[in-house]
Design an enzyme around this catalytic site. Structure first.
Site, PDB file in Angstrom:
ATOM      1  N   ASN A   9     -76.100 -40.635 101.735  1.00  0.00           N
ATOM      2  CA  ASN A   9     -76.833 -39.483 101.209  1.00  0.00           C
ATOM      3  C   ASN A   9     -77.340 -39.827  99.811  1.00  0.00           C
ATOM      4  OD1 ASN A   9     -77.720 -37.019 100.278  1.00  0.00           O
ATOM      5  ND2 ASN A   9     -75.686 -36.097 100.126  1.00  0.00           N
ATOM      6  N   LYS A  11     -79.176 -38.136  97.937  1.00  0.00           N
ATOM      7  CA  LYS A  11     -79.364 -36.934  97.103  1.00  0.00           C
ATOM      8  C   LYS A  11     -80.741 -36.966  96.427  1.00  0.00           C
ATOM      9  CE  LYS A  11     -74.418 -36.753  96.481  1.00  0.00           C
ATOM     10  NZ  LYS A  11     -73.332 -35.987  95.943  1.00  0.00           N
ATOM     11  N   HIS A  92     -74.231 -29.105 103.352  1.00  0.00           N
ATOM     12  CA  HIS A  92     -73.614 -29.947 102.316  1.00  0.00           C
ATOM     13  C   HIS A  92     -73.082 -29.032 101.207  1.00  0.00           C
ATOM     14  CE1 HIS A  92     -73.192 -32.763  98.979  1.00  0.00           C
ATOM     15  NE2 HIS A  92     -73.125 -33.712  99.892  1.00  0.00           N
ATOM     16  N   GLU A  94     -73.173 -29.134  98.117  1.00  0.00           N
ATOM     17  CA  GLU A  94     -74.113 -28.846  97.025  1.00  0.00           C
ATOM     18  C   GLU A  94     -75.109 -27.768  97.435  1.00  0.00           C
ATOM     19  OE1 GLU A  94     -75.268 -32.904  96.238  1.00  0.00           O
ATOM     20  OE2 GLU A  94     -73.267 -33.288  95.425  1.00  0.00           O
ATOM     21  N   GLU A 164     -65.753 -33.084 103.825  1.00  0.00           N
ATOM     22  CA  GLU A 164     -65.982 -33.492 102.439  1.00  0.00           C
ATOM     23  C   GLU A 164     -65.278 -32.518 101.494  1.00  0.00           C
ATOM     24  OE1 GLU A 164     -69.700 -36.039 101.990  1.00  0.00           O
ATOM     25  OE2 GLU A 164     -70.375 -33.986 101.931  1.00  0.00           O
ATOM     26  N   GLY A 170     -68.482 -36.921  94.276  1.00  0.00           N
ATOM     27  CA  GLY A 170     -69.066 -37.348  93.008  1.00  0.00           C
ATOM     28  C   GLY A 170     -68.101 -37.343  91.837  1.00  0.00           C
ATOM     29  N   SER A 205     -66.464 -39.660  97.291  1.00  0.00           N
ATOM     30  CA  SER A 205     -66.164 -40.846  96.483  1.00  0.00           C
ATOM     31  C   SER A 205     -65.688 -42.054  97.307  1.00  0.00           C
ATOM     32  CB  SER A 205     -65.162 -40.494  95.388  1.00  0.00           C
ATOM     33  OG  SER A 205     -65.697 -39.499  94.533  1.00  0.00           O
TER      34      SER A 205
END
Ligand code: PEP
Length: 246
Positions: A9, A11, A92, A94, A164, A170, A205
């Site tokens: 991904n 991003k 996701h 985010e 996730e 991140g 990560s």
């Protein structure tokens, strides 16, 4: 036998030049795992065209729940399919936390993706606060339930699920292999027998240094990778481990 999937991904990163360089670094990638990359929308045609015949699939990072019409700024699943995408991320963290996507909307996106022939990668995961208060399993079960209710068990099982933990995305903090396996096993149990074919990826990560241990877990069928997918050497290394461990 579930073929592992390693998904990158990207991003909101890249430029035409940077992406050409990154793709150059992925050429001739050698793995028995399936590999897919998820560039920003505007670079999808460039990536689809460069990767044509390479064996690496392409996916989008988001999709509209609507089919077509007056939805300014949105991109329909049919359009993604039309330009050669195979996968699409839905839900996701985010998108959920920064753009307010709720379970119901995520479920609509999942359905819209499959209707257009795309394979949705449904992202689920708990925040640190939810984990600390012992709500991890309930949160994930609810996220999954919303899609199960709307799409049905068989459709969910034909997609891909990415566990996730939000606290691991991140941040450099990875769930331990045991923590990942525990949640993956729970997700598979929730899906029952049809879920035996479903690929459940771990994300948060993942790097070359921790990938092998994660991939060695029985219910971990690959990874969804953010930061490390922007470094072609690191990403290649992770792909290699998916192949060795499985
Ligand atoms: C992600 O964006 O899905 C992700 C897992 O990011 P990172 O690998 O950077 O934690």
């Amino acid at each position: 036998m579930r073929r592992p999937l390693v998904a990158g991904n990207w991003k909101m990163n890249g430029s035409r030049e940077a992406i050409d360089l990154l793709l150059d670094g992925l050429s001739g990638i050698s793995t028995t795992a399936e590999v897919a990359v998820f560039p920003p929308y505007v670079y999808l045609p460039q990536v689809v065209s460069t990767l044509c015949g390479s064996g690496i699939d392409v996916g989008a990072q988001n999709v509209s729940e609507y089919q077509a019409g007056a939805y300014t700024g949105e991109v329909a699943a049919d359009m993604l399919s039309d330009i050669g995408c195979r996968y699409v991320l839905v839900g996701h963290s985010e998108r959920r936390s920064l753009f307010g996507e709720k379970d119901r909307q995520v479920a609509e996106k999942f359905v819209a993706s499959q209707r257009s022939g795309l394979i949705p990668v449904l992202c689920v995961g708990e925040t640190l606060e939810q984990r600390a208060s012992g709500k991890t399993l309930a949160v994930i079960a609810a996220q999954l339930d919303a899609v199960l209710e709307r799409a049905g068990l068989e459709s969910v099982c034909n997609g891909v699920i990415a566990y996730e933990p939000v606290w691991a995305i991140g941040t450099g903090k990875t769930a331990t292999a045991e923590q990942a396996q525990e949640i993956h096993r729970e997700i598979r149990q929730q899906l029952g027998e049809p879920g035996m074919k479903t690929r459940i990826l771990y994300g948060g990560s993942v790097k070359a240094a921790n990938a092998a241990e994660l991939f060695a877990q029985q219910d971990v069928d690959g990874a969804l990778i953010g930061g490390a997918s922007l470094d072609s050497d690191e990403f290649r290394e992770i792909c290699k481990k998916a192949c060795v461990a499985n």
